[in-house]
Design a protein around this motif. Structure first.
Motif, short mmCIF file in Angstrom:
data_model
loop_
_atom_site.label_atom_id
_atom_site.label_comp_id
_atom_site.label_asym_id
_atom_site.label_seq_id
_atom_site.Cartn_x
_atom_site.Cartn_y
_atom_site.Cartn_z
N LEU A 122 0.95 -1.60 -0.09
CA LEU A 122 -0.11 -0.27 -0.58
C LEU A 122 0.73 1.58 0.04
CD1 LEU A 122 -2.68 -0.72 2.06
CD2 LEU A 122 -3.14 -0.31 0.33
N MET A 123 2.31 1.13 1.04
CA MET A 123 2.80 2.54 0.70
C MET A 123 3.29 2.52 -0.09
SD MET A 123 2.47 4.12 3.46
CE MET A 123 3.67 4.94 3.29
N SER A 124 3.72 1.52 -1.36
CA SER A 124 4.48 1.90 -2.23
C SER A 124 3.58 2.62 -2.75
CB SER A 124 5.20 0.82 -2.68
OG SER A 124 3.66 -0.26 -3.77
N MET A 125 2.03 1.91 -3.33
CA MET A 125 0.83 2.69 -3.74
C MET A 125 1.05 4.47 -3.83
SD MET A 125 -2.14 0.07 -3.87
CE MET A 125 -1.68 -1.50 -5.35
N LEU A 126 1.26 4.84 -2.65
CA LEU A 126 0.94 5.73 -1.62
C LEU A 126 2.47 6.68 -1.78
CD1 LEU A 126 -1.50 4.55 0.96
CD2 LEU A 126 -2.42 6.54 -1.31
N SER A 127 2.53 6.52 -2.68
CA SER A 127 4.14 7.13 -2.25
C SER A 127 4.11 8.99 -2.32
CB SER A 127 5.15 6.89 -3.93
OG SER A 127 4.53 7.80 -4.65
N GLY A 128 3.46 9.17 -2.77
CA GLY A 128 2.66 10.84 -2.91
C GLY A 128 3.28 11.08 -0.96
N LEU A 129 2.87 9.48 0.61
CA LEU A 129 2.77 9.44 1.36
C LEU A 129 5.20 10.03 2.14
CD1 LEU A 129 -0.11 7.49 2.91
CD2 LEU A 129 0.39 9.97 3.69
N GLU A 130 5.41 9.40 1.16
CA GLU A 130 7.21 9.19 1.69
C GLU A 130 7.26 10.34 1.06
OE1 GLU A 130 8.89 6.82 2.44
OE2 GLU A 130 7.42 5.20 2.83
N GLY A 133 7.81 16.40 3.88
CA GLY A 133 8.41 16.36 4.66
C GLY A 133 8.25 16.18 5.89
N GLU A 134 9.00 16.44 7.26
CA GLU A 134 8.06 15.97 8.27
C GLU A 134 7.04 17.18 8.79
OE1 GLU A 134 11.42 15.28 11.53
OE2 GLU A 134 12.56 14.59 9.76
N ASP A 135 7.26 18.40 8.84
CA ASP A 135 6.13 19.24 8.67
C ASP A 135 5.69 19.23 8.31
OD1 ASP A 135 8.38 20.25 10.24
OD2 ASP A 135 8.73 22.13 9.09
N GLU A 136 5.11 18.71 6.67
CA GLU A 136 3.94 18.54 6.17
C GLU A 136 3.23 17.23 6.47
OE1 GLU A 136 5.33 19.53 1.59
OE2 GLU A 136 6.11 18.30 2.48
N ARG A 137 4.23 16.27 7.52
CA ARG A 137 3.08 15.27 7.91
C ARG A 137 2.49 15.33 9.41
NH1 ARG A 137 8.48 12.57 6.59
NH2 ARG A 137 8.80 12.23 8.05
N ARG A 138 3.09 16.01 9.86
CA ARG A 138 2.67 16.71 11.31
C ARG A 138 1.54 17.63 10.52
NH1 ARG A 138 7.68 16.69 13.68
NH2 ARG A 138 8.58 18.35 12.57
N HIS A 142 -1.94 16.42 11.86
CA HIS A 142 -2.92 17.63 12.44
C HIS A 142 -4.38 17.95 11.72
CE1 HIS A 142 -4.47 20.75 15.26
NE2 HIS A 142 -4.34 21.62 13.74
N LEU A 143 -4.42 18.06 10.60
CA LEU A 143 -5.55 18.26 9.80
C LEU A 143 -6.79 17.07 10.22
CD1 LEU A 143 -4.45 20.22 6.83
CD2 LEU A 143 -5.55 21.63 9.37
N LEU A 144 -6.19 15.52 10.02
CA LEU A 144 -7.30 14.74 10.54
C LEU A 144 -7.60 14.14 11.46
CD1 LEU A 144 -4.68 12.06 7.51
CD2 LEU A 144 -7.32 12.40 7.56
N SER A 145 -6.60 14.90 11.95
CA SER A 145 -7.51 14.40 13.64
C SER A 145 -8.43 15.17 14.11
CB SER A 145 -5.94 14.64 15.22
OG SER A 145 -5.43 16.07 15.00
#
Length: 153
Positions: A122-130, A133-138, A142-145
């Motif tokens: 699944l991660m290979s299909m969602l390469s955009g998550l990889e 950057g760290e700030d974008e992931r945080r 935060h937005l999802l929560s």
């Protein structure tokens, strides 16, 4: 692979913000795409989407009732799913030590391996998550929560 990031608008008027309804529709499309991919990956391992979803939820032992609540389905459906996963030797049931009437479901070693393989694919299909950057992931977390406050990471 290089990700192209659109430039930030120079003024608030440059690009109008999506409406909440547009965001909801985009979220629905993203969820549908995710579960389409999930179904394909699970099927490669001889599993249905619901069986794969159940495996991915079992990070720790859970009661049949908790699984039914998380999967938003009837407890009798969970029994059937667990039966099939047990037949594949991916999960096992044990009585809850605190209340022997309650059956706890947990992954076997093969189940843990299967979950790792499903997540990796699944991660290979969602390469955009990889690529975030760290700030974008945080920020994304935060937005999802904010949108789904009951979901914990």
């Amino acid at each position: 692979m290089t990700r192209t990031v659109p430039p930030a608008p120079t003024s608030p008027r440059a690009v109008s913000a999506p409406t909440p309804v547009q965001l909801m529709d985009q979220l629905a499309q993203a969820a549908a795409g995710y579960y389409r991919n999930f179904a394909v990956v699970a099927a490669k391992r001889g599993l249905t989407l619901m069986q794969g979803k159940m495996l991915s939820l079992l990070r720790q032992p859970m009661s049949m009732r908790t699984l039914a609540d998380l999967l938003a389905c009837d407890a009798s459906n969970v029994t059937g799913i667990v039966d099939r996963l047990e037949a594949h030797e991916l999960v096992r049931r044990e009585a809850d030590p605190a209340d022997r009437r309650i059956k706890m479901v947990m992954l076997t070693e093969e189940g843990e391996r299967t979950v790792r393989l499903i997540r990796a694919e699944l991660m290979s299909m969602l390469s955009g998550l990889e690529e975030l950057g760290e700030d974008e992931r945080r920020t994304f977390q935060h937005l999802l929560s904010q949108v789904f406050p009951a979901i914990t990471s």
